[in-house]
Design an enzyme around this catalytic site. Sequence first.
Site, PDB file in Angstrom:
ATOM      1  N   ASP A 152      13.165  29.438  27.334  1.00  0.00           N
ATOM      2  CA  ASP A 152      14.144  30.537  27.374  1.00  0.00           C
ATOM      3  C   ASP A 152      13.755  31.779  26.568  1.00  0.00           C
ATOM      4  OD1 ASP A 152      15.397  28.454  28.664  1.00  0.00           O
ATOM      5  OD2 ASP A 152      16.998  28.223  27.200  1.00  0.00           O
ATOM      6  N   LYS A 180      18.253  27.561  34.540  1.00  0.00           N
ATOM      7  CA  LYS A 180      19.171  26.471  34.233  1.00  0.00           C
ATOM      8  C   LYS A 180      20.457  26.988  33.604  1.00  0.00           C
ATOM      9  CE  LYS A 180      16.935  25.711  29.720  1.00  0.00           C
ATOM     10  NZ  LYS A 180      18.038  26.118  28.841  1.00  0.00           N
ATOM     11  N   CYS A 182      18.852  24.985  22.334  1.00  0.00           N
ATOM     12  CA  CYS A 182      18.042  24.540  23.473  1.00  0.00           C
ATOM     13  C   CYS A 182      16.793  23.776  23.045  1.00  0.00           C
ATOM     14  CB  CYS A 182      17.676  25.734  24.349  1.00  0.00           C
ATOM     15  SG  CYS A 182      19.126  26.545  25.082  1.00  0.00           S
TER      16      CYS A 182
END
Length: 207
Positions: free
Chosen positions: A19, A84, A120
């Site tokens: 990310d 996602k 994450c």
Amino acid sequence: MATITRATRIRNPALFICDIQEKFRPVIHEFSKLIPTTTKLLRATAPLNIPIYITTQNRSKLGPTIPELTPHLSASNLIADIDKTLFSMITPEIDALLPNTRTGEQALDVLIVGIETHICVTQTTLDLLERGHRVYVIVDGVSSVNEGERRVALERLRDAGAVVTSSESVLFEILGDAGHPGFRGVSGLVKEMKEETKGAMEVFSRI
């Protein structure tokens, strides 16, 4: 009685990039220092034949992977580039691509970089460990909005069984031998980026 240890050498590396997106650029602690670390690891994947898994979090709202990285993502070893909504990178799509350690397939040695460390990156690491893979959290390649959250997360991940280490360390461990066919390319890359690595380590190694 023999001492039980989690220590092991990296044998089956994979690079996970979590990310690193445009909308995070102005808010993540020392975001600019993540870029050279990730670039260095990406460039090393070719001579070392390391597979790459990359995700974005809700790309339509948070933007694509930053453009500094995209030139290095067209290689044949790009296994997954997944958008996602899960915080963990271990989406059903990526999970299906991972070796199944329960059936005897060889575990991955996952090198993970990205953001945010305490969300994450943490959830990805825990999911990988649960599946029997080893995880190397690259200290000069992970960050959060709040520097304190990053430090707490790294301590938790060490306790959970991940290894917290540096980008340069893992590259030379994967090489293992100056006679490795990728040695010239990787050592040249390390020399080329030594100042950027120094800057990232000065900021991120304090945990």
